[in-house]
Motif scaffolding. Sequence first.
Motif, short mmCIF file in Angstrom:
data_model
loop_
_atom_site.label_atom_id
_atom_site.label_comp_id
_atom_site.label_asym_id
_atom_site.label_seq_id
_atom_site.Cartn_x
_atom_site.Cartn_y
_atom_site.Cartn_z
N PRO A 87 -10.51 20.91 -26.10
CA PRO A 87 -11.82 20.96 -25.45
C PRO A 87 -12.42 19.59 -25.20
N GLU A 88 -12.17 18.64 -26.08
CA GLU A 88 -12.71 17.30 -25.90
C GLU A 88 -12.06 16.53 -24.76
N ASP A 89 -11.00 17.07 -24.16
CA ASP A 89 -10.42 16.48 -22.97
C ASP A 89 -11.19 16.84 -21.71
N THR A 90 -12.14 17.75 -21.81
CA THR A 90 -12.94 18.17 -20.67
C THR A 90 -13.69 16.98 -20.09
N ALA A 91 -13.47 16.72 -18.81
CA ALA A 91 -14.09 15.56 -18.15
C ALA A 91 -13.71 15.57 -16.69
N VAL A 92 -14.38 14.71 -15.93
CA VAL A 92 -13.94 14.40 -14.58
C VAL A 92 -12.94 13.26 -14.68
N TYR A 93 -11.77 13.45 -14.10
CA TYR A 93 -10.70 12.47 -14.17
C TYR A 93 -10.62 11.72 -12.84
N TYR A 94 -10.58 10.40 -12.92
CA TYR A 94 -10.53 9.54 -11.75
C TYR A 94 -9.24 8.73 -11.75
N CYS A 95 -8.56 8.69 -10.61
CA CYS A 95 -7.41 7.80 -10.48
C CYS A 95 -7.86 6.49 -9.87
N THR A 96 -7.13 5.44 -10.18
CA THR A 96 -7.41 4.12 -9.62
C THR A 96 -6.11 3.39 -9.34
N PHE A 97 -6.06 2.71 -8.20
CA PHE A 97 -4.91 1.91 -7.80
C PHE A 97 -5.36 0.48 -7.58
N LYS A 98 -4.55 -0.47 -7.99
CA LYS A 98 -4.74 -1.87 -7.61
C LYS A 98 -3.75 -2.14 -6.48
N ILE A 99 -4.28 -2.32 -5.26
CA ILE A 99 -3.47 -2.32 -4.05
C ILE A 99 -3.57 -3.65 -3.33
N ARG A 100 -2.41 -4.19 -2.94
CA ARG A 100 -2.34 -5.37 -2.08
C ARG A 100 -2.33 -4.92 -0.63
N SER A 101 -3.24 -5.45 0.18
CA SER A 101 -3.34 -5.07 1.58
C SER A 101 -2.35 -5.81 2.46
N ASP A 102 -1.96 -7.01 2.06
CA ASP A 102 -0.97 -7.80 2.79
C ASP A 102 -0.41 -8.85 1.85
N TYR A 103 0.48 -9.69 2.36
CA TYR A 103 1.18 -10.64 1.49
C TYR A 103 0.27 -11.72 0.93
N LEU A 104 -0.86 -11.99 1.57
CA LEU A 104 -1.81 -12.97 1.05
C LEU A 104 -2.71 -12.40 -0.04
N ASP A 105 -2.83 -11.09 -0.09
CA ASP A 105 -3.63 -10.42 -1.11
C ASP A 105 -2.78 -10.24 -2.36
N TYR A 106 -2.66 -11.33 -3.11
CA TYR A 106 -1.69 -11.34 -4.21
C TYR A 106 -2.12 -10.46 -5.38
N TYR A 107 -3.40 -10.54 -5.77
CA TYR A 107 -3.85 -9.83 -6.96
C TYR A 107 -4.24 -8.38 -6.69
N GLY A 108 -4.62 -8.06 -5.48
CA GLY A 108 -4.94 -6.69 -5.12
C GLY A 108 -6.40 -6.36 -5.32
N THR A 109 -6.78 -5.22 -4.79
CA THR A 109 -8.14 -4.70 -4.86
C THR A 109 -8.11 -3.31 -5.47
N ASP A 110 -9.09 -3.02 -6.31
CA ASP A 110 -9.16 -1.71 -6.96
C ASP A 110 -9.74 -0.65 -6.04
N TYR A 111 -9.07 0.49 -5.98
CA TYR A 111 -9.55 1.66 -5.25
C TYR A 111 -9.63 2.84 -6.19
N TRP A 112 -10.58 3.73 -5.92
CA TRP A 112 -10.85 4.86 -6.80
C TRP A 112 -10.82 6.18 -6.05
N GLY A 113 -10.33 7.21 -6.70
CA GLY A 113 -10.44 8.54 -6.17
C GLY A 113 -11.82 9.12 -6.42
N LYS A 114 -12.09 10.26 -5.84
CA LYS A 114 -13.39 10.91 -5.97
C LYS A 114 -13.57 11.62 -7.30
N GLY A 115 -12.49 11.90 -7.99
CA GLY A 115 -12.54 12.58 -9.27
C GLY A 115 -12.16 14.04 -9.16
#
Length: 122
Positions: A87-115
Motif C-alpha cells: 500500500p505504501e507504494d501508492t503514488a503518481v509515478y513519473y518517468c524522466t529521461f536525460k536526452i541529448r538533442s544533438d552532438y553539441l548537447d553533451y550533458y543532455g536535458t531532463d524531460y519528464w512524463g505527465k505521471g
Amino acid sequence: QVQLVESGGGLVQPGGSLRLSCAASGKIFGINAMGWYRQAPGKERELVATITRGGNTNYTDSVKGRFTISRDDAKNTVYLQMNSLKPEDTAVYYCTFKIRSDYLDYYGTDYWGKGTLVTVSS
C-alpha cells in the motif's frame, strides 16, 4: 520537441505486480540516463530507480529487491517492473529521461512524463 508517454498504472492488490512503460519520441540524438520518481499525496517526490546509458542501475532502499528498471534502446523506452506491491507504494509515478538533442548537447536535458497513478489497495 521531446515527448514522454507513460502507461501501465492502475489499481492492484497488495502483493500484486505492475509494469510501467515510458516511451520517448522527438529529436533524440542520445539518451544518457533514464529514471522513475514517485510522489504520494502530502509527500515529497522521491527517486525510485535510475538506469544509465551503460546499464548501471540504482534503487531507493524501500523498493530494492521488488522493483526492476530496464530499457529498450531500439524503442527509446524505459520500464519499471514492480512486484510484491505494498500500500505504501501508492503514488503518481513519473518517468524522466536525460536526452541529448544533438552532438553539441553533451550533458543532455531532463524531460519528464505527465505521471501515471499506481494504487495498491484491497
